[in-house]
Design a protein around this motif. Sequence first.
Motif, PDB file in Angstrom:
ATOM      1  N   HIS A 131       0.979  -1.233   0.068  1.00 11.73           N
ATOM      2  CA  HIS A 131      -0.025  -0.159   0.000  1.00 11.73           C
ATOM      3  C   HIS A 131       0.964   1.184   0.029  1.00 11.73           C
ATOM      4  O   HIS A 131       1.920   1.340   0.630  1.00 11.73           O
ATOM      5  CB  HIS A 131      -1.105  -0.133   1.276  1.00 11.73           C
ATOM      6  N   LYS A 132       0.525   2.063  -0.638  1.00 14.62           N
ATOM      7  CA  LYS A 132       1.039   3.453  -0.841  1.00 14.62           C
ATOM      8  C   LYS A 132       0.537   4.639   0.053  1.00 14.62           C
ATOM      9  O   LYS A 132      -0.784   4.438   0.408  1.00 14.62           O
ATOM     10  CB  LYS A 132       1.365   3.849  -2.338  1.00 14.62           C
ATOM     11  N   GLY A 133       1.228   5.795   0.363  1.00 12.82           N
ATOM     12  CA  GLY A 133       0.815   6.564   1.289  1.00 12.82           C
ATOM     13  C   GLY A 133       1.749   7.411   1.832  1.00 12.82           C
ATOM     14  O   GLY A 133       3.038   7.258   1.574  1.00 12.82           O
ATOM     15  N   LEU A 134       1.593   8.236   3.103  1.00 18.13           N
ATOM     16  CA  LEU A 134       2.520   9.212   3.703  1.00 18.13           C
ATOM     17  C   LEU A 134       2.374   8.406   5.165  1.00 18.13           C
ATOM     18  O   LEU A 134       1.539   8.434   5.778  1.00 18.13           O
ATOM     19  CB  LEU A 134       1.709  10.397   3.615  1.00 18.13           C
ATOM     20  N   CYS A 135       3.468   8.226   5.839  1.00 17.16           N
ATOM     21  CA  CYS A 135       3.860   7.668   6.977  1.00 17.16           C
ATOM     22  C   CYS A 135       4.286   8.777   7.754  1.00 17.16           C
ATOM     23  O   CYS A 135       5.220   9.571   7.466  1.00 17.16           O
ATOM     24  CB  CYS A 135       4.941   6.900   6.925  1.00 17.16           C
ATOM     25  N   LEU A 153      -0.117   5.465   8.905  1.00 19.60           N
ATOM     26  CA  LEU A 153      -0.060   5.635   7.614  1.00 19.60           C
ATOM     27  C   LEU A 153      -1.324   6.317   6.806  1.00 19.60           C
ATOM     28  O   LEU A 153      -2.410   5.452   6.578  1.00 19.60           O
ATOM     29  CB  LEU A 153       0.339   4.338   6.956  1.00 19.60           C
ATOM     30  N   VAL A 154      -1.110   7.301   6.136  1.00 21.94           N
ATOM     31  CA  VAL A 154      -2.247   7.986   5.382  1.00 21.94           C
ATOM     32  C   VAL A 154      -2.321   7.402   4.002  1.00 21.94           C
ATOM     33  O   VAL A 154      -1.559   7.701   3.237  1.00 21.94           O
ATOM     34  CB  VAL A 154      -1.978   9.373   5.489  1.00 21.94           C
ATOM     35  N   LEU A 155      -3.344   6.615   3.842  1.00 22.78           N
ATOM     36  CA  LEU A 155      -3.627   6.116   2.429  1.00 22.78           C
ATOM     37  C   LEU A 155      -4.259   7.264   1.312  1.00 22.78           C
ATOM     38  O   LEU A 155      -4.898   7.743   1.925  1.00 22.78           O
ATOM     39  CB  LEU A 155      -4.110   4.806   2.610  1.00 22.78           C
ATOM     40  N   THR A 156      -3.958   6.872   0.139  1.00 25.71           N
ATOM     41  CA  THR A 156      -4.670   7.646  -0.867  1.00 25.71           C
ATOM     42  C   THR A 156      -6.131   7.498  -0.899  1.00 25.71           C
ATOM     43  O   THR A 156      -6.826   8.158  -1.558  1.00 25.71           O
ATOM     44  CB  THR A 156      -3.780   7.857  -2.037  1.00 25.71           C
ATOM     45  N   LYS A 157      -6.285   6.167  -0.779  1.00 18.15           N
ATOM     46  CA  LYS A 157      -7.806   5.627  -1.084  1.00 18.15           C
ATOM     47  C   LYS A 157      -7.947   4.526   0.133  1.00 18.15           C
ATOM     48  O   LYS A 157      -7.116   3.971   0.605  1.00 18.15           O
ATOM     49  CB  LYS A 157      -7.839   5.216  -2.372  1.00 18.15           C
TER      50      LYS A 157
END
Length: 158
Positions: free
Chosen positions: A68-72, A121-125
């Motif tokens: 999963h991609k996002g901002l940590c 972790l902030v996910l994009t969706k």
Amino acid sequence: MGGSDSEVEKTAQKEKERKKLLAIAPIAKPLAGKKLSKRTFKLVRRATEHKCLKKGVKEVVKSIRRGHKGLCVIAGNISPIDVITHVPLLCEEADIPYIYVPSKEDLASAGATKRPTCCVLVLTKPTKGELGQEDQEKLKEEYDQVVSEIHETTSSLF
């Protein structure tokens, strides 16, 4: 008389801020400044509303390993620091931007929990379901703004 009370409150607030900064671990780099912290907490709050947030070391590590991609967002005042030392490495390997914020308590309140949180972790969706087009665009715009600021901060660091 009312002026002196506000002075006392201001000095108490400054003392509180100073104690927070003293509790930050030496490895907490890149550390977000006041403005970036505020924006990051706002993003975390919005992600919580739309269920695009993973809280805690276990969940974050699991999500990163699953791709999963996002901002940590990592709290800088964790004790013992060994609990989160592997998270930045995982983020770098997975090409995920990460930033340290001064307080785990502030991070938890932004994530709508009373329990202090080490990292999120902030996910994009969202993992389940779909977001409305408007909500998705707002979240993505805020996410991109914070990520670009983090890249500016990290580029000056290295």
